[in-house]
Design a protein around this motif. Structure first.
Motif, PDB file in Angstrom:
ATOM      1  N   GLU A  49       0.823  -1.214   0.000  1.00 59.66           N
ATOM      2  CA  GLU A  49       0.000   0.000   0.000  1.00 59.66           C
ATOM      3  C   GLU A  49       0.855   1.261   0.000  1.00 59.66           C
ATOM      4  N   GLU A  50       0.219   2.382  -0.371  1.00 52.91           N
ATOM      5  CA  GLU A  50       0.884   3.682  -0.305  1.00 52.91           C
ATOM      6  C   GLU A  50       1.355   3.950   1.128  1.00 52.91           C
ATOM      7  N   GLY A  51       2.558   4.507   1.269  1.00 55.25           N
ATOM      8  CA  GLY A  51       3.097   4.822   2.592  1.00 55.25           C
ATOM      9  C   GLY A  51       4.082   3.796   3.102  1.00 55.25           C
ATOM     10  N   SER A  52       4.137   2.625   2.453  1.00 54.47           N
ATOM     11  CA  SER A  52       5.086   1.601   2.886  1.00 54.47           C
ATOM     12  C   SER A  52       6.419   1.798   2.170  1.00 54.47           C
ATOM     13  N   GLY A  53       7.502   1.382   2.819  1.00 55.00           N
ATOM     14  CA  GLY A  53       8.822   1.506   2.230  1.00 55.00           C
ATOM     15  C   GLY A  53       8.979   0.633   0.998  1.00 55.00           C
ATOM     16  N   THR A  54       8.352  -0.549   0.995  1.00 60.60           N
ATOM     17  CA  THR A  54       8.449  -1.442  -0.147  1.00 60.60           C
ATOM     18  C   THR A  54       7.721  -0.861  -1.359  1.00 60.60           C
ATOM     19  N   ARG A  55       6.589  -0.215  -1.122  1.00 58.06           N
ATOM     20  CA  ARG A  55       5.865   0.444  -2.232  1.00 58.06           C
ATOM     21  C   ARG A  55       6.694   1.600  -2.786  1.00 58.06           C
ATOM     22  N   GLU A  56       7.320   2.365  -1.908  1.00 54.15           N
ATOM     23  CA  GLU A  56       8.170   3.470  -2.349  1.00 54.15           C
ATOM     24  C   GLU A  56       9.314   2.960  -3.220  1.00 54.15           C
ATOM     25  N   ALA A  57       9.904   1.824  -2.837  1.00 55.14           N
ATOM     26  CA  ALA A  57      10.997   1.250  -3.625  1.00 55.14           C
ATOM     27  C   ALA A  57      10.513   0.861  -5.024  1.00 55.14           C
TER      28      ALA A  57
END
Length: 294
Positions: free
Chosen positions: A195-203
């Motif tokens: 989901e948006e806001g997670s470090g994995t999504r940002e990566a």
């Protein structure tokens, strides 16, 4: 006053005077008196009461927010004083984003407990943005997140590099073709992401920007374990930390796609609110550094 705030916070969180009294080992009239005394000292009512509920009013919301910070600071102050004469011991409130918290942190805690059994860690797992906010509010002694977050009120330190790889279900054509793939070939695939806001999504979003493409279809799920199960079931491909897929790779539940330019790299970082750290917190930070350095 700190005990008045402690009683107030407990009443708010239990939403009930009787339940708060039971947990605090007090009588209900004593709890009610503490609340009245606090309201008198503040100069206004803080709670709306009925036979069915206890709720915060606007003034109560302000007091509750700051009471949590005050109590956390009081606990930290007492721990620092105790540290002057004692060995590493006492509580540590640790926050971590999902990849670090679910796949790395348990091993660090287990190792530390063997050597420092008097340290009592509590762990909260949230996404990156939520962890940073809790550290800022003194609800956590330390936050460990994927990526790096700058906040001028926090002390921040990159402690390790994390390798991100793209995974697919067994038998997927991107696994069976024995050649290095170009990242552009993956644009037509369904991507299963956090989901948006997670470090994995940002990566993942950083990866898409770097190679200038947008996936044709994205499915969004709220946990890494759910994503791994979804990839294994054939719903799509995903970008995940190598820390999270060790067991799945060994057992053949998912496979790692050979993609030109990967693994994609990001950082793990530590965030604390103050330079005044207890021995317990310093010991934990040393344990994190040591484990990640191996």
């Amino acid at each position: 006053m700190d005990q008045h705030l402690e009683v107030f916070v407990k009443v708010v969180e239990k939403e009930n005077f009787s339940k708060a009294a039971e947990e605090l080992h007090m009588t209900q009239p004593a709890v009610s008196q503490y609340i009245r005394n606090l309201e008198e000292s503040i100069g206004t009512r803080l709670l709306e009461r009925s036979n069915k509920y206890v709720r915060l009013n606007k003034a109560g919301e302000i007091v509750y927010h700051h009471a949590k910070e005050i109590l956390a600071l009081y606990t930290k102050m007492q721990a620092l004083v105790d540290d002057l004469t004692n060995n590493a011991s006492g509580p540590i409130a640790i926050g971590a984003s999902y990849t670090f918290g679910e796949y790395i942190l348990p091993h660090i805690i287990a190792r530390m407990q063997v050597k420092y059994p008097l340290i009592s860690p509590s762990i909260k797992i949230q996404n990156t943005k939520e962890i940073i906010e809790l550290v800022k509010m003194h609800q956590l002694d330390i936050g460990i997140i994927e990526g790096f977050f700058y906040e001028d009120t926090l002390n921040s330190e990159i402690v390790s590099e994390d390798r991100m790889v793209i995974v697919a279900p067994p038998g997927h054509h991107l696994l069976t073709e024995k050649r290095e793939k170009r990242i552009s070939e993956l644009a037509e695939e369904t991507w299963v992401l956090r989901e948006e806001g997670s470090g994995t999504r940002e990566a993942a979003e950083n990866l898409f920007r770097k190679y200038e493409f947008t996936p044709k279809k994205v499915m969004e799920f709220g946990s890494t374990q759910l994503i791994k199960e979804s990839v294994e079931a054939g719903l799509g491909i995903s970008l995940l930390s190598h820390w999270t897929i060790k067991k799945e790779l060994v057992n053949g539940y998912i496979g790692m796609i050979d993609v030109e330019g990967l693994p994609f790299k990001r950082n793990f970082s530590l965030h604390t609110h103050t330079t005044y750290q207890t021995k317990a917190l310093k010991t934990f930070i040393e344990a994190v550094r040591g484990y990640l350095a191996e």
